[in-house]
Design an enzyme around this catalytic site. Sequence first.
Site, PDB file in Angstrom:
ATOM      1  N   GLY A   1      49.643  39.011  13.086  1.00  0.00           N
ATOM      2  CA  GLY A   1      48.870  38.279  14.091  1.00  0.00           C
ATOM      3  C   GLY A   1      49.090  36.779  13.974  1.00  0.00           C
TER       4      GLY A   1
ATOM      5  N   GLY B   1      46.935  34.422  14.645  1.00  0.00           N
ATOM      6  CA  GLY B   1      45.773  33.692  14.132  1.00  0.00           C
ATOM      7  C   GLY B   1      45.840  33.439  12.639  1.00  0.00           C
TER       8      GLY B   1
ATOM      9  N   TYR C   1      50.288  35.016   1.374  1.00  0.00           N
ATOM     10  CA  TYR C   1      50.437  36.179   0.506  1.00  0.00           C
ATOM     11  C   TYR C   1      49.185  36.231  -0.378  1.00  0.00           C
ATOM     12  CZ  TYR C   1      55.389  35.984   1.868  1.00  0.00           C
ATOM     13  OH  TYR C   1      56.573  35.954   2.578  1.00  0.00           O
TER      14      TYR C   1
HETATM   15  P1  FDA Z   1      44.211  38.760   9.609  1.00  0.00           P
HETATM   16  O1  FDA Z   1      43.673  39.034  10.950  1.00  0.00           O
HETATM   17  O2  FDA Z   1      43.945  39.740   8.523  1.00  0.00           O
HETATM   18  O3  FDA Z   1      43.784  37.299   9.184  1.00  0.00           O
HETATM   19  C1  FDA Z   1      44.171  36.695   7.976  1.00  0.00           C
HETATM   20  C2  FDA Z   1      43.179  35.582   7.618  1.00  0.00           C
HETATM   21  O4  FDA Z   1      43.120  34.627   8.675  1.00  0.00           O
HETATM   22  C3  FDA Z   1      41.750  36.087   7.439  1.00  0.00           C
HETATM   23  O5  FDA Z   1      41.091  35.256   6.506  1.00  0.00           O
HETATM   24  C4  FDA Z   1      41.148  35.887   8.810  1.00  0.00           C
HETATM   25  O6  FDA Z   1      39.728  35.794   8.825  1.00  0.00           O
HETATM   26  C5  FDA Z   1      41.802  34.585   9.253  1.00  0.00           C
HETATM   27  N1  FDA Z   1      41.960  34.519  10.709  1.00  0.00           N
HETATM   28  C6  FDA Z   1      42.674  35.376  11.481  1.00  0.00           C
HETATM   29  N2  FDA Z   1      42.612  34.991  12.750  1.00  0.00           N
HETATM   30  C7  FDA Z   1      41.846  33.882  12.813  1.00  0.00           C
HETATM   31  C8  FDA Z   1      41.422  33.043  13.873  1.00  0.00           C
HETATM   32  N3  FDA Z   1      41.793  33.279  15.125  1.00  0.00           N
HETATM   33  N4  FDA Z   1      40.614  32.011  13.591  1.00  0.00           N
HETATM   34  C9  FDA Z   1      40.228  31.772  12.300  1.00  0.00           C
HETATM   35  N5  FDA Z   1      40.610  32.530  11.262  1.00  0.00           N
HETATM   36  C10 FDA Z   1      41.419  33.581  11.506  1.00  0.00           C
HETATM   37  N6  FDA Z   1      53.999  35.905   6.185  1.00  0.00           N
HETATM   38  C11 FDA Z   1      55.029  35.051   6.380  1.00  0.00           C
HETATM   39  O7  FDA Z   1      54.860  33.844   6.258  1.00  0.00           O
HETATM   40  N7  FDA Z   1      56.246  35.528   6.746  1.00  0.00           N
HETATM   41  C12 FDA Z   1      56.491  36.852   6.941  1.00  0.00           C
HETATM   42  O8  FDA Z   1      57.605  37.236   7.278  1.00  0.00           O
HETATM   43  C13 FDA Z   1      55.408  37.757   6.731  1.00  0.00           C
HETATM   44  N8  FDA Z   1      55.583  39.100   6.879  1.00  0.00           N
HETATM   45  C14 FDA Z   1      54.539  39.966   6.669  1.00  0.00           C
HETATM   46  C15 FDA Z   1      54.724  41.346   6.811  1.00  0.00           C
HETATM   47  C16 FDA Z   1      53.675  42.226   6.583  1.00  0.00           C
HETATM   48  C17 FDA Z   1      53.905  43.703   6.748  1.00  0.00           C
HETATM   49  C18 FDA Z   1      52.414  41.723   6.199  1.00  0.00           C
HETATM   50  C19 FDA Z   1      51.268  42.648   5.920  1.00  0.00           C
HETATM   51  C20 FDA Z   1      52.221  40.357   6.071  1.00  0.00           C
HETATM   52  C21 FDA Z   1      53.270  39.471   6.284  1.00  0.00           C
HETATM   53  N9  FDA Z   1      53.103  38.090   6.137  1.00  0.00           N
HETATM   54  C22 FDA Z   1      54.164  37.247   6.352  1.00  0.00           C
HETATM   55  C23 FDA Z   1      51.803  37.548   5.726  1.00  0.00           C
HETATM   56  C24 FDA Z   1      50.999  37.109   6.957  1.00  0.00           C
HETATM   57  O9  FDA Z   1      51.499  35.867   7.417  1.00  0.00           O
HETATM   58  C25 FDA Z   1      49.520  36.939   6.580  1.00  0.00           C
HETATM   59  O10 FDA Z   1      49.010  38.144   6.079  1.00  0.00           O
HETATM   60  C26 FDA Z   1      48.697  36.448   7.770  1.00  0.00           C
HETATM   61  O11 FDA Z   1      47.507  35.857   7.320  1.00  0.00           O
HETATM   62  C27 FDA Z   1      48.373  37.579   8.716  1.00  0.00           C
HETATM   63  O12 FDA Z   1      47.721  37.135   9.853  1.00  0.00           O
HETATM   64  P2  FDA Z   1      46.890  38.199  10.705  1.00  0.00           P
HETATM   65  O13 FDA Z   1      46.276  37.475  11.833  1.00  0.00           O
HETATM   66  O14 FDA Z   1      47.733  39.389  10.988  1.00  0.00           O
HETATM   67  O15 FDA Z   1      45.820  38.670   9.634  1.00  0.00           O
END
Ligand code: FDA
Length: 512
Positions: free
Chosen positions: A158, A160, A455
């Site tokens: 995502g 965010g 991470y």
């Molecule tokens: P999620 O929704 O779980 O949010 C992560 C954190 O951000 C939480 O604390 C959440 O509350 C907060 N947050 C989310 N949206 C928000 C918003 N709109 N406003 C305020 N806070 C918000 N990283 C990288 O740099 N390069 C890469 O290639 C990869 N590849 C990768 C592959 C896989 C399979 C995974 C599981 C993870 C990665 N990552 C990565 C790591 C990734 O960048 C990291 O896990 C991010 O935080 C994920 O963001 P999400 O919105 O998906 O997570």
Amino acid sequence: CADSSPIHENFIKCMSTQFNAYTRSFEIIFTPRSSLYSHLLQSSQQNLRWVNSTTSNNPLLIITPFHESEIQAAVLCSKNQGLQVRVRSGGHDYEGLSYLSQTPFIIIDLMNFRSIEVDIADETAWLQSGATLGELYYAIGKESRVHAFPAGLCPTVGVGGHFSGGGFGTLLRKYGLAADNVIDAFLIDVNGRILDREAMGEELFWAIRGGGGASFGVILSWKIKLVKVPPTVTVFTVSKTIEQGATKLVHRWQYIADKLHEDLFIRIIIQNVGGDAGTNLKTVQASFNSLFLGGIDRLIPLMKKSFPELGLKAGDCTQMAWIESTLYFAGFPRGSPLEVLLDKTQLYKANFKAKSDYVTEPIPEGVFRGIWKRFLEEELVFMIMDPYGGRMNDILESEIPFPHRKGNLYNIQYLVKWEVNGVGESNKHVRWIRMLHRYMTPYASKSPRSAYLNYRDLDLGSNKDINTSYLEASVWGVKYFKGNFKRLVQVKSKIDPHNFFRNEQSIPSLHE
Ligand code: FDA
């Protein structure tokens, strides 16, 4: 949702007094008794470790807003009722902080905030936080073959969480992080105000680009600067086992990877392979996985000069458009339609634990042999080494909160995955990765031993409660942010003095 727990009722009542959000409250508020609750809770949950975790860590309500006013209302009503908020965009947080908490909480899930508007003439795009990287790449690729965005490799991540924690991928050496290329954003603060860059001011705008969004509010959308790529790029993956000389190649790579031409990105993915059905010998394999911003004719001489030991041949390489390279790095077979980037089915869902390190001096060859020995003791382990240098060296440590710039040769991500769910299994694999991390202590960055926020690793330390002090939080804070941690605390203390937006690793507020 035909549920009527007191919390639910009070929440709806509160929502109805705020911003006319009542009209939709039945469509957007889900309680544990709702038939959709479990599906919603688990749908974007990337790490399966907590799928069967105790319900006391689960949210009292899941809110899936369609409109900004519903988020404003949800923030104000949570505050009003003493509930914590977890914001979820893509659900990829390694420690589940976007959907688990030990104190009563609600999730604001941005799954309906996914619009993307690309403006090729202006070379910018506006996108909402719930969009995925795959959706972003698809939207850019539909409009242009010579524009791109420097962010991560996994299409279901995502925006965010990713942008607010830094975000890097194959364009890192040429263009830096995703967060380096954000030029505006909209955020809802603790008072329910919607602020853009101008209204939030440069300090808060600085903080949300790498400092983690969860400490500061709900980030609704981001304006990004697109970057230019040539119409043809080249990709290759060359794999070698220990028996085929992997150790020497990995050792050598450390001396050249951060100094290569910035059009060339070569990362290494190391994993244990074989051992199936007693037929194969278990071994360790290193895959040199690369994106080059140009054609094969330019790449081969460059490789002959800088990394001849790898023996790269034209036949190992494939030319394609940048957008097709995003499918390649995500692991889709050649020829897959671009639409696979839109698929939110998560390819890599698993039980896992990860840790990270930065390396500033090449690691002696014998240490890699020690790592291989440990790899052979486990079932499914990976070590991903991402080279820095190039553009990363030009950006000051204090430019945004992400501080890992000049002086870092590469980043390591250690990852262990397992199939059987359960506490006993989890503990076994977590112990293993902690042991590997300890083994790496002398060879990783020091004072602090730094780590990458995206991470996420709660072993680094966590906040004890709402009153966690600056000193207590510094234990983990300086590892992610080095000297920028102090400034993040100052921004936090101003924007959210009572520490409403908090989690186990959120930036603390200063108390007098
Ligand atoms: P999620 O929704 O779980 O949010 C992560 C954190 O951000 C939480 O604390 C959440 O509350 C907060 N947050 C989310 N949206 C928000 C918003 N709109 N406003 C305020 N806070 C918000 N990283 C990288 O740099 N390069 C890469 O290639 C990869 N590849 C990768 C592959 C896989 C399979 C995974 C599981 C993870 C990665 N990552 C990565 C790591 C990734 O960048 C990291 O896990 C991010 O935080 C994920 O963001 P999400 O919105 O998906 O997570």
